[in-house]
Design a protein around this motif. Structure first.
Motif, PDB file in Angstrom:
ATOM      1  N   GLU A  81     -16.712  18.294 -29.245  1.00  0.00           N
ATOM      2  CA  GLU A  81     -16.280  19.686 -29.134  1.00  0.00           C
ATOM      3  C   GLU A  81     -16.359  20.214 -27.705  1.00  0.00           C
ATOM      4  OE1 GLU A  81     -18.868  18.841 -31.419  1.00  0.00           O
ATOM      5  OE2 GLU A  81     -17.320  18.400 -32.885  1.00  0.00           O
ATOM      6  N   ALA A  82     -16.714  19.367 -26.748  1.00  0.00           N
ATOM      7  CA  ALA A  82     -16.876  19.810 -25.357  1.00  0.00           C
ATOM      8  C   ALA A  82     -15.555  20.319 -24.794  1.00  0.00           C
ATOM      9  CB  ALA A  82     -17.413  18.665 -24.502  1.00  0.00           C
ATOM     10  N   ALA A  83     -15.621  21.429 -24.054  1.00  0.00           N
ATOM     11  CA  ALA A  83     -14.425  22.016 -23.454  1.00  0.00           C
ATOM     12  C   ALA A  83     -14.007  21.280 -22.192  1.00  0.00           C
ATOM     13  CB  ALA A  83     -14.672  23.485 -23.122  1.00  0.00           C
ATOM     14  N   GLY A  84     -14.928  20.574 -21.577  1.00  0.00           N
ATOM     15  CA  GLY A  84     -14.626  19.860 -20.337  1.00  0.00           C
ATOM     16  C   GLY A  84     -15.515  18.647 -20.196  1.00  0.00           C
ATOM     17  N   ALA A  85     -15.208  17.827 -19.221  1.00  0.00           N
ATOM     18  CA  ALA A  85     -15.958  16.591 -18.986  1.00  0.00           C
ATOM     19  C   ALA A  85     -16.995  16.802 -17.887  1.00  0.00           C
ATOM     20  CB  ALA A  85     -15.010  15.469 -18.587  1.00  0.00           C
ATOM     21  N   ASP A  86     -18.051  16.032 -17.931  1.00  0.00           N
ATOM     22  CA  ASP A  86     -19.093  16.066 -16.909  1.00  0.00           C
ATOM     23  C   ASP A  86     -18.710  15.135 -15.765  1.00  0.00           C
ATOM     24  OD1 ASP A  86     -20.737  17.780 -18.417  1.00  0.00           O
ATOM     25  OD2 ASP A  86     -21.602  16.086 -19.494  1.00  0.00           O
ATOM     26  N   LEU A  87     -18.868  15.620 -14.532  1.00  0.00           N
ATOM     27  CA  LEU A  87     -18.655  14.807 -13.335  1.00  0.00           C
ATOM     28  C   LEU A  87     -20.001  14.351 -12.800  1.00  0.00           C
ATOM     29  CD1 LEU A  87     -15.997  16.953 -11.440  1.00  0.00           C
ATOM     30  CD2 LEU A  87     -15.614  14.887 -12.785  1.00  0.00           C
ATOM     31  N   TYR A  88     -20.006  13.258 -12.064  1.00  0.00           N
ATOM     32  CA  TYR A  88     -21.240  12.686 -11.527  1.00  0.00           C
ATOM     33  C   TYR A  88     -21.119  12.492 -10.030  1.00  0.00           C
ATOM     34  CZ  TYR A  88     -21.881  11.806 -16.444  1.00  0.00           C
ATOM     35  OH  TYR A  88     -21.988  11.973 -17.811  1.00  0.00           O
ATOM     36  N   ALA A  89     -22.198  12.790  -9.325  1.00  0.00           N
ATOM     37  CA  ALA A  89     -22.225  12.589  -7.878  1.00  0.00           C
ATOM     38  C   ALA A  89     -22.236  11.099  -7.580  1.00  0.00           C
ATOM     39  CB  ALA A  89     -23.466  13.246  -7.276  1.00  0.00           C
ATOM     40  N   CYS A  90     -21.589  10.719  -6.501  1.00  0.00           N
ATOM     41  CA  CYS A  90     -21.558   9.330  -6.047  1.00  0.00           C
ATOM     42  C   CYS A  90     -22.066   9.342  -4.603  1.00  0.00           C
ATOM     43  CB  CYS A  90     -20.139   8.788  -6.141  1.00  0.00           C
ATOM     44  SG  CYS A  90     -19.994   7.040  -5.725  1.00  0.00           S
ATOM     45  N   PRO A 143     -19.488  14.111  -3.076  1.00  0.00           N
ATOM     46  CA  PRO A 143     -18.412  13.241  -3.547  1.00  0.00           C
ATOM     47  C   PRO A 143     -18.660  12.723  -4.968  1.00  0.00           C
ATOM     48  CG  PRO A 143     -19.837  12.046  -2.040  1.00  0.00           C
ATOM     49  CD  PRO A 143     -20.318  13.473  -2.044  1.00  0.00           C
ATOM     50  N   THR A 144     -17.577  12.541  -5.703  1.00  0.00           N
ATOM     51  CA  THR A 144     -17.658  11.950  -7.038  1.00  0.00           C
ATOM     52  C   THR A 144     -17.271  10.480  -7.022  1.00  0.00           C
ATOM     53  OG1 THR A 144     -15.390  12.573  -7.553  1.00  0.00           O
ATOM     54  CG2 THR A 144     -17.126  14.144  -8.179  1.00  0.00           C
ATOM     55  N   GLY A 145     -16.555  10.066  -5.981  1.00  0.00           N
ATOM     56  CA  GLY A 145     -16.106   8.683  -5.902  1.00  0.00           C
ATOM     57  C   GLY A 145     -14.920   8.383  -6.800  1.00  0.00           C
ATOM     58  N   ILE A 146     -14.263   9.425  -7.313  1.00  0.00           N
ATOM     59  CA  ILE A 146     -13.104   9.233  -8.185  1.00  0.00           C
ATOM     60  C   ILE A 146     -11.937  10.091  -7.704  1.00  0.00           C
ATOM     61  CG2 ILE A 146     -14.492   8.682 -10.228  1.00  0.00           C
ATOM     62  CD1 ILE A 146     -13.849  11.550 -11.234  1.00  0.00           C
ATOM     63  N   LEU A 167     -12.674   5.323  -6.757  1.00  0.00           N
ATOM     64  CA  LEU A 167     -12.473   5.073  -5.339  1.00  0.00           C
ATOM     65  C   LEU A 167     -13.643   4.303  -4.734  1.00  0.00           C
ATOM     66  CD1 LEU A 167     -11.167   8.612  -4.340  1.00  0.00           C
ATOM     67  CD2 LEU A 167      -9.823   6.589  -4.940  1.00  0.00           C
ATOM     68  N   ARG A 168     -14.762   4.326  -5.423  1.00  0.00           N
ATOM     69  CA  ARG A 168     -15.964   3.594  -5.000  1.00  0.00           C
ATOM     70  C   ARG A 168     -16.479   2.795  -6.190  1.00  0.00           C
ATOM     71  NH1 ARG A 168     -19.492   8.189  -1.807  1.00  0.00           N
ATOM     72  NH2 ARG A 168     -17.900   8.752  -0.286  1.00  0.00           N
ATOM     73  N   PRO A 169     -16.972   1.586  -5.949  1.00  0.00           N
ATOM     74  CA  PRO A 169     -17.402   0.734  -7.067  1.00  0.00           C
ATOM     75  C   PRO A 169     -18.545   1.332  -7.897  1.00  0.00           C
ATOM     76  CG  PRO A 169     -17.597  -0.444  -4.957  1.00  0.00           C
ATOM     77  CD  PRO A 169     -17.078   0.919  -4.664  1.00  0.00           C
ATOM     78  N   ASN A 170     -19.422   2.135  -7.270  1.00  0.00           N
ATOM     79  CA  ASN A 170     -20.564   2.692  -7.996  1.00  0.00           C
ATOM     80  C   ASN A 170     -20.267   4.071  -8.605  1.00  0.00           C
ATOM     81  OD1 ASN A 170     -20.443   3.695  -5.354  1.00  0.00           O
ATOM     82  ND2 ASN A 170     -22.622   4.175  -5.320  1.00  0.00           N
ATOM     83  N   ALA A 171     -19.023   4.517  -8.564  1.00  0.00           N
ATOM     84  CA  ALA A 171     -18.642   5.799  -9.160  1.00  0.00           C
ATOM     85  C   ALA A 171     -18.757   5.719 -10.681  1.00  0.00           C
ATOM     86  CB  ALA A 171     -17.221   6.163  -8.759  1.00  0.00           C
ATOM     87  N   VAL A 172     -19.111   6.854 -11.281  1.00  0.00           N
ATOM     88  CA  VAL A 172     -19.214   6.958 -12.739  1.00  0.00           C
ATOM     89  C   VAL A 172     -18.050   7.798 -13.233  1.00  0.00           C
ATOM     90  CG1 VAL A 172     -20.639   7.791 -14.647  1.00  0.00           C
ATOM     91  CG2 VAL A 172     -21.729   6.791 -12.623  1.00  0.00           C
ATOM     92  N   LEU A 173     -17.331   7.294 -14.221  1.00  0.00           N
ATOM     93  CA  LEU A 173     -16.196   8.039 -14.774  1.00  0.00           C
ATOM     94  C   LEU A 173     -16.685   9.269 -15.544  1.00  0.00           C
ATOM     95  CD1 LEU A 173     -13.985   5.098 -16.068  1.00  0.00           C
ATOM     96  CD2 LEU A 173     -13.696   6.442 -13.984  1.00  0.00           C
ATOM     97  N   PRO A 174     -15.907  10.346 -15.573  1.00  0.00           N
ATOM     98  CA  PRO A 174     -16.297  11.549 -16.312  1.00  0.00           C
ATOM     99  C   PRO A 174     -16.503  11.240 -17.797  1.00  0.00           C
ATOM    100  CG  PRO A 174     -14.393  11.988 -14.920  1.00  0.00           C
ATOM    101  CD  PRO A 174     -14.613  10.508 -14.901  1.00  0.00           C
ATOM    102  N   THR A 175     -17.444  11.980 -18.401  1.00  0.00           N
ATOM    103  CA  THR A 175     -17.724  11.804 -19.827  1.00  0.00           C
ATOM    104  C   THR A 175     -17.789  13.173 -20.496  1.00  0.00           C
ATOM    105  OG1 THR A 175     -20.126  11.861 -19.500  1.00  0.00           O
ATOM    106  CG2 THR A 175     -19.069   9.690 -19.465  1.00  0.00           C
TER     107      THR A 175
END
Length: 66
Positions: free
Chosen positions: A22-31, A47-50, A9-17
């Motif tokens: 073996e990770a059970a979930g993805a990491d979110l990043y602040a935007c 906000p995550t921007g995604i 939703l924002r150009p500087n947002a980082v997609l989850p990784t």
């Protein structure tokens, strides 16, 4: 394996990784445009921007890591 559709939703947002295969979930990043201070005993919206599409029958949960 299910696929989750994610939209920036924002150009500087980082997609989850995933930290590992073996990770059970993805990491979110602040935007953020500027730093946020969360005072003790308070909460804040960060906000995550995604946007994510959660498939029917699934749940999207957000947990703090620290």
């Amino acid at each position: 394996m299910s696929y989750i559709r994610v939209k920036k939703l924002r150009p500087n947002a980082v997609l989850p990784t995933y930290g590992s295969g073996e990770a059970a979930g993805a990491d979110l990043y602040a935007c953020l445009e500027e730093a946020v201070v969360v005072e003790p005993g308070r909460t804040a919206w960060i906000p995550t921007g995604i946007a994510m599409e959660i498939p029917k029958g699934c749940a999207g949960l957000v947990y703090a890591r620290s």
